[in-house]
Each structure stands twice: as C-alpha cells, then as structure tokens.
Design a protein around this motif. Structure first.
Motif, PDB file in Angstrom:
ATOM      1  N   ARG A 223      31.625   3.399  17.104  1.00 30.53           N
ATOM      2  CA  ARG A 223      31.143   3.009  15.781  1.00 30.53           C
ATOM      3  C   ARG A 223      29.931   2.110  15.960  1.00 30.53           C
ATOM      4  O   ARG A 223      29.974   1.150  16.736  1.00 30.53           O
ATOM      5  CB  ARG A 223      32.236   2.291  14.993  1.00 30.53           C
ATOM      6  N   PHE A 224      28.853   2.435  15.250  1.00 33.89           N
ATOM      7  CA  PHE A 224      27.653   1.599  15.278  1.00 33.89           C
ATOM      8  C   PHE A 224      27.429   1.036  13.883  1.00 33.89           C
ATOM      9  O   PHE A 224      27.261   1.782  12.914  1.00 33.89           O
ATOM     10  CB  PHE A 224      26.421   2.406  15.699  1.00 33.89           C
ATOM     11  N   HIS A 225      27.451  -0.291  13.766  1.00 32.78           N
ATOM     12  CA  HIS A 225      27.175  -0.930  12.486  1.00 32.78           C
ATOM     13  C   HIS A 225      25.668  -1.044  12.274  1.00 32.78           C
ATOM     14  O   HIS A 225      24.902  -1.183  13.231  1.00 32.78           O
ATOM     15  CB  HIS A 225      27.812  -2.314  12.432  1.00 32.78           C
ATOM     16  N   THR A 226      25.252  -0.984  11.029  1.00 28.21           N
ATOM     17  CA  THR A 226      23.832  -1.044  10.702  1.00 28.21           C
ATOM     18  C   THR A 226      23.388  -2.421  10.239  1.00 28.21           C
ATOM     19  O   THR A 226      22.195  -2.665  10.079  1.00 28.21           O
ATOM     20  CB  THR A 226      23.508  -0.031   9.597  1.00 28.21           C
ATOM     21  N   VAL A 227      24.346  -3.296  10.014  1.00 30.86           N
ATOM     22  CA  VAL A 227      24.079  -4.660   9.564  1.00 30.86           C
ATOM     23  C   VAL A 227      24.938  -5.596  10.413  1.00 30.86           C
ATOM     24  O   VAL A 227      26.113  -5.301  10.656  1.00 30.86           O
ATOM     25  CB  VAL A 227      24.432  -4.825   8.073  1.00 30.86           C
ATOM     26  N   PRO A 228      24.397  -6.731  10.881  1.00 29.89           N
ATOM     27  CA  PRO A 228      25.211  -7.659  11.669  1.00 29.89           C
ATOM     28  C   PRO A 228      26.302  -8.305  10.827  1.00 29.89           C
ATOM     29  O   PRO A 228      26.167  -8.487   9.617  1.00 29.89           O
ATOM     30  CB  PRO A 228      24.193  -8.697  12.148  1.00 29.89           C
ATOM     31  N   GLY A 229      27.395  -8.639  11.477  1.00 25.80           N
ATOM     32  CA  GLY A 229      28.486  -9.318  10.803  1.00 25.80           C
ATOM     33  C   GLY A 229      28.333 -10.827  10.875  1.00 25.80           C
ATOM     34  O   GLY A 229      27.253 -11.353  11.187  1.00 25.80           O
ATOM     35  N   ASN A 230      29.410 -11.523  10.609  1.00 30.07           N
ATOM     36  CA  ASN A 230      29.422 -12.981  10.633  1.00 30.07           C
ATOM     37  C   ASN A 230      29.114 -13.477  12.047  1.00 30.07           C
ATOM     38  O   ASN A 230      29.858 -13.193  12.992  1.00 30.07           O
ATOM     39  CB  ASN A 230      30.800 -13.480  10.194  1.00 30.07           C
ATOM     40  N   PRO A 231      28.023 -14.227  12.230  1.00 24.12           N
ATOM     41  CA  PRO A 231      27.660 -14.691  13.576  1.00 24.12           C
ATOM     42  C   PRO A 231      28.765 -15.494  14.257  1.00 24.12           C
ATOM     43  O   PRO A 231      28.860 -15.491  15.498  1.00 24.12           O
ATOM     44  CB  PRO A 231      26.423 -15.560  13.324  1.00 24.12           C
ATOM     45  N   GLU A 232      29.604 -16.191  13.468  1.00 25.76           N
ATOM     46  CA  GLU A 232      30.656 -17.007  14.062  1.00 25.76           C
ATOM     47  C   GLU A 232      31.695 -16.158  14.783  1.00 25.76           C
ATOM     48  O   GLU A 232      32.429 -16.674  15.630  1.00 25.76           O
ATOM     49  CB  GLU A 232      31.323 -17.855  12.984  1.00 25.76           C
ATOM     50  N   LYS A 233      31.768 -14.876  14.444  1.00 26.19           N
ATOM     51  CA  LYS A 233      32.727 -13.984  15.085  1.00 26.19           C
ATOM     52  C   LYS A 233      32.118 -13.213  16.255  1.00 26.19           C
ATOM     53  O   LYS A 233      32.784 -12.369  16.860  1.00 26.19           O
ATOM     54  CB  LYS A 233      33.290 -13.004  14.054  1.00 26.19           C
ATOM     55  N   GLY A 234      30.846 -13.472  16.549  1.00 29.14           N
ATOM     56  CA  GLY A 234      30.191 -12.768  17.635  1.00 29.14           C
ATOM     57  C   GLY A 234      29.627 -11.443  17.170  1.00 29.14           C
ATOM     58  O   GLY A 234      29.953 -10.947  16.087  1.00 29.14           O
ATOM     59  N   PHE A 235      28.782 -10.865  18.003  1.00 24.56           N
ATOM     60  CA  PHE A 235      28.125  -9.607  17.662  1.00 24.56           C
ATOM     61  C   PHE A 235      28.635  -8.482  18.544  1.00 24.56           C
ATOM     62  O   PHE A 235      28.914  -8.683  19.731  1.00 24.56           O
ATOM     63  CB  PHE A 235      26.608  -9.741  17.809  1.00 24.56           C
ATOM     64  N   GLU A 236      28.739  -7.296  17.961  1.00 25.98           N
ATOM     65  CA  GLU A 236      29.254  -6.144  18.715  1.00 25.98           C
ATOM     66  C   GLU A 236      28.331  -5.724  19.853  1.00 25.98           C
ATOM     67  O   GLU A 236      28.781  -5.164  20.854  1.00 25.98           O
ATOM     68  CB  GLU A 236      29.457  -4.945  17.777  1.00 25.98           C
ATOM     69  N   ASN A 237      27.025  -5.970  19.694  1.00 23.91           N
ATOM     70  CA  ASN A 237      26.065  -5.540  20.716  1.00 23.91           C
ATOM     71  C   ASN A 237      24.755  -6.306  20.521  1.00 23.91           C
ATOM     72  O   ASN A 237      24.593  -7.076  19.566  1.00 23.91           O
ATOM     73  CB  ASN A 237      25.830  -4.024  20.648  1.00 23.91           C
ATOM     74  N   GLU A 238      23.821  -6.080  21.428  1.00 23.34           N
ATOM     75  CA  GLU A 238      22.541  -6.780  21.360  1.00 23.34           C
ATOM     76  C   GLU A 238      21.751  -6.386  20.120  1.00 23.34           C
ATOM     77  O   GLU A 238      20.984  -7.190  19.575  1.00 23.34           O
ATOM     78  CB  GLU A 238      21.726  -6.493  22.621  1.00 23.34           C
ATOM     79  N   ALA A 239      21.924  -5.139  19.680  1.00 23.85           N
ATOM     80  CA  ALA A 239      21.209  -4.692  18.486  1.00 23.85           C
ATOM     81  C   ALA A 239      21.598  -5.525  17.278  1.00 23.85           C
ATOM     82  O   ALA A 239      20.752  -5.895  16.455  1.00 23.85           O
ATOM     83  CB  ALA A 239      21.491  -3.215  18.234  1.00 23.85           C
ATOM     84  N   MET A 240      22.884  -5.852  17.158  1.00 25.73           N
ATOM     85  CA  MET A 240      23.336  -6.662  16.036  1.00 25.73           C
ATOM     86  C   MET A 240      22.845  -8.108  16.173  1.00 25.73           C
ATOM     87  O   MET A 240      22.467  -8.753  15.181  1.00 25.73           O
ATOM     88  CB  MET A 240      24.861  -6.633  15.944  1.00 25.73           C
ATOM     89  N   GLU A 241      22.844  -8.619  17.376  1.00 25.74           N
ATOM     90  CA  GLU A 241      22.365  -9.983  17.594  1.00 25.74           C
ATOM     91  C   GLU A 241      20.891 -10.094  17.238  1.00 25.74           C
ATOM     92  O   GLU A 241      20.451 -11.065  16.602  1.00 25.74           O
ATOM     93  CB  GLU A 241      22.578 -10.384  19.056  1.00 25.74           C
ATOM     94  N   SER A 242      20.123  -9.080  17.597  1.00 27.56           N
ATOM     95  CA  SER A 242      18.701  -9.069  17.262  1.00 27.56           C
ATOM     96  C   SER A 242      18.488  -8.940  15.762  1.00 27.56           C
ATOM     97  O   SER A 242      17.649  -9.631  15.170  1.00 27.56           O
ATOM     98  CB  SER A 242      18.017  -7.908  17.992  1.00 27.56           C
ATOM     99  N   ALA A 243      19.273  -8.078  15.119  1.00 24.85           N
ATOM    100  CA  ALA A 243      19.130  -7.855  13.678  1.00 24.85           C
ATOM    101  C   ALA A 243      19.446  -9.122  12.887  1.00 24.85           C
ATOM    102  O   ALA A 243      18.840  -9.385  11.839  1.00 24.85           O
ATOM    103  CB  ALA A 243      20.029  -6.719  13.230  1.00 24.85           C
ATOM    104  N   ALA A 244      20.396  -9.921  13.370  1.00 28.18           N
ATOM    105  CA  ALA A 244      20.811 -11.123  12.638  1.00 28.18           C
ATOM    106  C   ALA A 244      19.650 -12.090  12.426  1.00 28.18           C
ATOM    107  O   ALA A 244      19.643 -12.858  11.456  1.00 28.18           O
ATOM    108  CB  ALA A 244      21.949 -11.817  13.387  1.00 28.18           C
TER     109      ALA A 244
END
Length: 720
Positions: A223-244
């Motif tokens: 599963r690939f998310h298109t929007v980052p989640g709550n930063p406090e819970k960590g990011f699924e991958n580098e793409a999400m960290e960059s998007a945040a």
C-alpha cells in the motif's frame, strides 16, 4: 525477552520502511490460463480485457470491419436494461465470448457477447445509505479480469472477486480504512498477479492510497499512501517524510485527501504503476492551515495531491512524481486517465506518459523518470499565467488564491474539470488524442472561521455565498458560457487538430478505431461516430438517455460489435443546479447498447419528458432563517440536491417536493432519517430541528423566486 523485543522492533521498522512484513503470505502463482498478463499485453483486437483495452490505456482498437466507409449502416444488435437508474460510467470488458459490465451500486452482469443472453448477475448489496458519503452518485467504472476471476470494487469499500463462469463470490476484502469517509467508484486494474485499487473521498476525511491485493487470495501485498500521516506516529517511507515538509497545520486530522479514485496505469516497459491523485482537503488551504508549511522549498504544495505518482509494480515503492497542480485549492484532481505511448518528440522516439487532468493543461512526461517534457493549455484556463518550460511548474494567478484575496474567484476550468474521468482515447493511426472537454467555470469563496464537521463535504468553501442568484440576466450569461466539446489534440504538434462543440458539458468518454472512427455518447442522448481524421459526423443513434460512459468494441465469429453503457448521472447531474440542464434534461434509462453492421433491433418507445412547473407553498420565514438555511443547504444538501436548490434529473428537486410545505415532514427526513433506505440519511449529528426548519424556509424562498422567473424562457430548463 530481549530477543522477542528485538523481533517486534524489527517488524515495526520494516513496516515504517514500507517493506513487506515477514509474516505476510507469499504471493500466489501467476495464472497460466484464462486472462493472463501475456494476454493483456498482447491486446487481442477481438477482445477487450482491461479498462483501457491495453496496458497503455489508449482505448484504440485495430478492428476495421466497421469503418468510416460503412458506419452509416451500423444498427442496434441487442440491448439489455439495467435494474438501477443511477449514473452509468463503466466500460464493458469482453473475453471468450462473454461481455462483463458493472452497473451503478457496483452490480455485475455477464452477457453472451453475440446474442445478449444474460449468463449471470451479481449484487454486492451495497447499503443504500452509502450514497450519503459518495461524492457523486452511486457509480462504478467497471470490472477487471484476471485468471478465472472478475473483480469489482464496491461503493462501500470492498474489493470482490467473482468466478468468471458463474458470478459466484470467491472472496471479499474491505480495503478502505473506515466506512464513513471512504467509497470506491473506480475500476480495478490487474498486473503481475496484483489487483490494484484506490478509493474516493477527498471531500470527506480520507487519506489517499493505492493498494495491491493478491489476485487469488485477496491478501494485501503493498500500500502506498499519497499523503503523509501524523508525524508523531512516524512515516511509512522516505516519500512520506519528504511530502510532510510541504504541508502545514494538522493536515492529518482531516486525512489530507489525494485519493486515487480512478486513473491507474501499469506499464510493462518500465515496470511502473502510474496513478493520478485527487485534490488536497480541505479545498480552501487556509481553512485548516495546510498552507502554512515551514519555509522550505515547495512549502504549501501539499504532496502528493493533484499529481501523477509512479511506484514499482512489484513492491509499491516510490519512484517518481510530477505535481500538476501545486497548492491545489480548486479541486483540480489528476485522476483523469493516464495514457502511455511511444512518441517522436524533437526527432527522438520516447516512451511517454500523456495526461489531460482537470486543470486545463496537456502534459507529456518521460515514462521512466517522470521528467517534464512539455505542457500546453489545450482549453481556456485562468488560474495560471503560464507554466515553466523546463520544470512544468505553474505560475499561479494571484487572484486565484481566493483565501488570500478574500474575494470570490470564478476559475476556468471549474471544479468539474476541463477533462474529468470520462476517458480520452489515442489513435495510433492519426496520432491524435480525443478528449471530452467541459467548458465551464466555478465560483470559489473562502468560508470565514470554517470548522470541520462529522458529516458532509469538508471543503472550507462558502457554498451559500456562491449559489446561483435568482437573477435572469446573470443566469443567462452563465448558462451561455457553459458548453462542452470533443477536442482532437495533436500531442506532438501541441495544438488542436479539430473540435466538435456541444450545447453543454459532461459528455461521454471516447473510443478510436483503425476504421478512422471516433465514437462518443453525449448529454443530448445521442451516440455518435465521427471521422477520426476530420471530426466529420458520420452516424448517430438516439439512445433515449444521456451517455457519460466510454464505448468499447470487440469481435465474435468474425463480426465486429460496438458496445456502450448508457445512463445519465454523475456529478454534473447532481451538483451544478440549473447548469445541469444546459444540454436539456437527459433521462436516465440505464441500458447496455450493442451495435453491429446491419443490426435491426429496436428500442421500446421512450417515455416523454415532463416539464416541471413550480407551484410551491408561500414563503413564511424570516431573512435570518434564509441566511442560516442557505449556509446549511450549501454545506450539507447541495452536493446531492443541486446548487441553489435546483437539482438535475436523478435526485429529488426539493423546490417541487410536497414535503417543504410541512415542518414535520422535513424534520422526519432530515432529522429522523425517514428516507434512509433511499440514501437520504439522518443529519441529526450536524443539523438541529431549528436548522431543518431554516433549510425548509430557504428552499421555500428559492422555489418562490424561481417561480417568479419561470416565464423567462432563457433561464428555464429545456426538455429533450
């Protein structure tokens, strides 16, 4: 104990990295019979095995039996009535003599492709109250075929596998995070043993994703998310960290949007899956501070919304993205069909991605790297002053940032998009792309002190302030500028080759063939064939209903057929109010229509169109009630019952409802949920009894205003 803790920590790290967990089941072996990857890649001209016919989503058929020389002899071979009168958006698939089609409410039917005999029917029994959280009608865009199975994504968020021969359910998986903010209207795609699907819901509280499921078992593979989640819970991958870094405020509390509600394309040449993403949520970026990202490059862009994203087909890992509409505040989804092709650009043959999203530009990207190659405005647009020739990044018109100016902004294209989900086609013969175009603006006005709610759209827009006024001259002007067209676009020359203009927007998808033909249905209840090289009209058929779906073609026993699922509906019939009648008031007579040369079948006589005459009870409320009721109606009612209380043809027009004469009747529906079985759920979470009365008085006021205007022919809905 220490080793056990280490294992848990390692599994958590793998999950955050986006890797497949060790405990996940191994993918099933790929099918060797039935519909295989090799068969889809070969794209037998006689069959139509996937949504866009081939992996490239070109919707071009090499069949030539039906051509510009004889299409005038095309006649109805057979038809089948559907058992649901909602919008019909699916493209039928054909394999081994069987035609598979999904209808509204995610039902599936299988027909003998030659005779029309029904082989089986399947109903997933989607709860009708699901309609209240579906943006734009109970539509479904089609099924997928793979191995011995048929796959359909149900409106309520299930992915279902059926047996191709019998229609019996093999497995069913709930693939969305919750049953409140998510629905599915798109057609699945299948590649390399993976069933690919996303979801709708970017106007609610959804976080977009694309997920892959095992074709045989239904187990989730990635599963690939298109929007980052709550930063406090960590990011699924580098793409999400960059998007945040491109988001501000607490965007995750509303999900962020970016849903993958339609376009999914697998390219075997690059082994990439390309998919388009929807708008950021809320539309108004100031409503929850999503525009307040820390001063980094790309701050406020809100990745990966309104973008094309490419991931590795095997792992779902991010490869590249191209954002077509940074800091989207206009609902410029990038969910229109994505087409791959080999084009010669500047003397060099290149594998490219072609895309005409909502925002009015036609993009060509390098298929392997996502590098911007060129982009051209192919229709009227005013939200930019141009795009950068090297990067493709738009220069946004300052006036289009309505939340900054505090003024109403009428944008071209509007929220319906210059090109929405209705599929375009690319002819390998003419080199042209045939795009169904909507030429319609949309007004935006930021809601002051907007707060999210537990129900309805979460856009941050003041819909009451932008509602169509009861002023004849204004309505006439807006109606006059709202049109549609079929545009033949040359992607190499970057210019229009020809166009056919229509009375109104929201016409059907296209099919192009090697017979020098382009087929398209329209809102005027016609199914039409044009010459692909010139746009000359060659043939038409009175379908008795508006057509928004795209046609397909196939051959059985040496005879070519053209099939189209007809039935008016979708967002344009529901939301735009009086504008929905620009092409007349199309009926919904949901049918599968199948044609061949010399066909002699006849449709039954069409029921007459009835012109509605307003005769409402007198308005008895106060201006304060109208103001309050208009605000509530705009937020919670207009998406189904139309702007300014003027509906299309599917959902009830409340100005004509006998219920508006009774406070008790309105309260029983709005508060008590008396019509929940029809999809009209209770709004008691967000509407009080006093609010229900305010809505009633607003509708009464609107009905009486329009009654006073009824004698002015220029603003009366026409009939067909």
């Amino acid at each position: 104990m220490k080793s056990a803790k280490w294992i848990v920590a390692a599994c958590a790290a793998l999950a955050l990295a986006g890797c497949k967990k060790d405990s996940a089941a191994e993918p099933s072996s790929l099918p060797t019979t039935g519909v295989t990857d090799a068969k889809i890649a070969a794209a037998d001209p006689n069959e139509w095995l996937t949504y866009g016919r081939d992996y490239a989503e070109q919707r071009f058929s090499p069949l030539t039996q039906i051509s510009d020389a004889n299409v005038s002899k095309l006649g109805l071979a057979w038809y089948a009535d559907m058992d649901t009168a909602r919008g019909q958006e699916a493209t039928p698939l054909m394999h081994d003599g069987t035609l598979y089609v999904a209808t509204a409410w995610s039902m599936v039917k299988a027909f003998d492709a030659k005779t029309g005999a029904l082989k089986w029917s399947y109903d997933p029994k989607v709860p009708r109250e699901t309609l209240a959280r579906a943006c734009c009608d109970a539509v479904n865009r089609g099924v997928a075929l793979y191995g011995d199975k048929v796959y359909v994504a149900a409106l309520d968020g299930r992915l279902i596998a059926l047996d191709q021969a019998t229609g019996k359910e093999v497995w069913s998986k709930n693939v969305v995070p919750d049953a409140v903010s998510y629905t599915i209207t798109g057609a699945p795609r299948v590649a390399k043993g993976k069933v690919l699907i996303g979801s709708a819901g970017a106007e609610y509280r959804a976080r977009g994703f694309l997920a892959a499921f095992d074709w045989n078992t239904g187990e989730e593979l990635w599963r690939f998310h298109t929007v980052p989640g709550n930063p406090e819970k960590g990011f699924e991958n580098e793409a999400m960290e960059s998007a945040a870094k491109t988001w501000g405020g607490k965007w995750w509390e509303l999900g962020g949007g970016g849903t993958v509600w339609d376009s999914i394309t697998y390219d075997p040449v690059t082994n990439l899956v390309y998919f388009g993403t929807g708008n950021a949520e809320p539309w108004n970026p100031a409503a929850n501070g999503r525009d307040k990202a820390a001063g980094t490059k790309g701050a406020g862009d809100n990745l990966y919304t309104s973008s094309i994203v490419a991931v590795n087909a095997d792992t779902g890992e991010y490869v590249w993205h191209f954002q077509e509409t940074p800091e989207d505040r206009w609902d410029y989804d990038s969910n229109a069909q994505i087409t791959t092709a080999d084009l010669t650009l500047d003397g060099k043959k290149q594998r490219v991605v072609m895309h005409a999203p909502k925002n009015g530009y036609f993009y060509i990207l390098d298929a392997k790297t996502g590098k911007f190659l060129n982009g051209t405005a192919w229709t009227a647009q005013n939200w930019t002053t141009g795009i950068d020739a090297v990067t493709g990044r738009p220069t946004i018109n300052p006036e289009a940032r309505y939340e900054v100016t505090g003024k109403q902004w009428v944008s071209l294209p509007g929220a319906g998009g210059a090109h929405s989900w209705q599929p375009m086609s690319y002819s390998q013969q003419t080199g042209l792309v045939y795009i169904p175009a909507n030429n319609a603006g949309f007004p935006y006005f930021a809601e002051e002190d907007w707060q999210p709610s537990s129900m309805g759209f979460q856009t941050g827009i003041n819909s009451a302030a932008t509602a169509m006024p009861a002023v004849a001259e204004v309505r006439q002007q807006i109606l006059g500028s709202t049109t549609g067209s079929l545009v033949a676009w040359d992607p190499v020359a970057k210019k229009e080759a020809w166009r056919v203009d229509f009375d109104g927007p929201w016409n059907g998808g296209t099919l192009s063939t090697a017979g020098n033909l382009v087929f398209q249905g329209n809102a005027r209840e016609q199914f039409v064939a044009y010459a692909a090289n010139s746009g000359r009209k060659l043939w038409s058929f009175p379908a008795q209903t508006g057509i928004i779906a795209a046609p397909m073609t196939y051959s059985v026993d040496g005879e070519q057929y053209v099939a189209i699922l007809a039935g008016w509906g979708g967002v344009w019939d529901i939301a735009p109010g009086i504008l929905a009648s620009k092409s007349g008031r199309p009926r919904n007579i949901s049918r599968l229509l199948v044609f061949k040369l010399g066909g002699t079948a006849k449709l039954p006589p069409a029921p007459p169109m009835q012109e509605l005459v307003l005769d409402p009870p007198a308005f008895t409320g106060t201006q304060a009630q109208v103001t309050r009721g208009g605000s509530l109606y705009g937020r919670y009612c207009s998406v189904c019952h139309g702007d300014a209380a003027i509906s299309g043809t599917l959902n009830p027009d409340l100005r004509h409802s006998p219920a508006i004469g009774s406070p008790d009747a309105v309260r029983s529906v709005v508060i008590d949920g008396a019509l929940q079985h029809n999809g009209m759920v209770s709004f008691k979470e967000v509407v009080t009894a006093a609010d229900a009365e305010a809505i009633r008085q607003y509708v009464l006021k609107r009905a009486n205003e329009d009654k006073a205007l009824e004698g002015k022919a220029a603003i009366r809905p026409s009939t067909t």
